[in-house]
Scaffold this active site. Structure first.
Site: not given
Ligand code: ASP
Length: 346
Positions: A15, A59-60, A92, A279-281
């Site tokens: 961007t 664009d990344s 991104d 972890t998803q956290c």
């Protein structure tokens, strides 16, 4: 007289250098030369800047390991001619690329600072100017003619982070990045301040720079969710040539205890596939064996990702797979902090 730092600005796309296509309203990349004409302030900085652009800025979302190698080679070819590097990159996937570059450069003794923006440089309310100008200032910060930073960092919206600790957390706020498990390395306000005690002194022994370009992307990310089926896990673990999987588990590294699940993972590990538990956290760490629901993962030889981000785990896995380490060493090497990307004592 003190030497004026030389900074290489590398534009990969994103961007920060985009313009609006007035027919479609979509943002598209534009000629990098125009980027600098939008920020004449750069000429006032105490450094000499040269710039280079990807032949075709992207664009990344289109970043891949070939682009990481192109970027690494641009830095490598110019390493001894410049005092610091500023990489302009789409936000991104910036944390992925910046993490990868941190692993690819061993014995780094110069700053590599990633930045980008949420609004294009030409926009009235753009965040691009501050991000770019301060990133250049950081890259040119020196003390006794030595760079203050000698690691890969990400600068965005007044905060300087260790790159391989970051994650993109917001698609619209200027404060788009966060370093959940490690404090910022610096902050820009009226003054530019560094937390010197946190900076990674990566090349204290003055070892020669090594650039690792042999990344292996035969990997997958598997996010566990309630109700996940055997078919899904089986399909992923049966991918041809698969060498590594990052498994995103719950909380402190917990996963279902059903035997079909454990057996599939066990079988994959015995076939030589490395499985890393993260972890998803958004913050905190895997603590294998803390709950019964992670005890079995520990017993089958899963790799403990500790408090690493998924982005950094992915980059580390690709890097270490490319190093062809002996099978019995891989787990121990992965569980060590190589570039400050994880706490070792967990
Ligand atoms: N889609 C853009 C990119 O990552 C977003 C940005 O630059 O912030 O390239």
């Amino acid at each position: 007289m003190t030497k004026i730092p030389k900074i290489l600005l590398i534009y990969t796309g994103g961007t920060i250098g985009m313009v609006k296509d007035f027919n479609t309203g979509a943002l598209k990349t534009f000629n990098f030369d125009k980027l600098l004409t939008h920020i004449p302030e750069i000429n006032l900085l105490h450094c000499n800047i040269e710039s280079v652009s990807f032949e075709e800025p992207i664009d990344s979302s289109n970043m891949n390991i070939s682009n990481w190698v192109i970027l690494a080679e641009i830095i490598e070819e110019n390493y001894y001619n410049f005092d610091g590097f500023v990489i302009l990159h789409g936000s991104d996937t910036m944390s992925y690329t910046a993490s990868a570059i941190s692993f690819m450069f061993e014995n780094l003794s110069k700053p590599i600072i990633f930045t980008g923006s949420q609004l294009p440089i030409g926009d009235l309310r753009t965040d691009a100017k501050e991000n770019l100008i301060t990133a250049i200032q950081i890259a040119s910060s020196q003390e006794q003619e030595l760079p203050v930073i000698s690691e890969v960092c990400l600068y965005f919206e007044y905060k300087l982070y260790r790159a391989n600790r970051t994650t993109k957390v917001n698609a619209e706020h200027f404060q788009a990045f966060y370093s959940p498990n490690f404090p910022p390395l610096g902050e820009s306000g009226v003054y530019l301040k560094f937390s010197k005690e946190l900076l990674f002194k990566s090349n204290v022994d003055d070892k020669p720079l090594k650039v690792r370009k042999n990344l292996d992307n035969n990997i997958a990310i598997l996010k566990i969710f309630p109700g996940i089926t055997e078919v899904v896990i089986h399909a992923i673990l049966s991918i041809e040539n698969l060498k590594g999987v990052i498994i995103e588990t719950y909380g402190s590294g917990n996963a279902p205890t059903q035997s079909w699940f454990i057996n599939l993972l066990k079988k994959a590990i015995s076939k030589g596939i490395y499985i890393v538990n993260v972890t998803q956290c958004i913050s905190g760490s895997v603590i294998l064996g803390h709950y019964e629901t992670s005890e079995h993962l520990k017993n089958i030889g899963i790799i403990n990702g500790k408090d690493i981000t998924t982005e950094s785990a992915l980059a580390k896995l690709m890097y270490l797979l490319g190093e062809n380490l002996p099978k019995n060493e891989f787990k121990a090497v992965f569980e060590k902090s190589l570039r400050g990307e994880m706490r070792e004592d967990l």
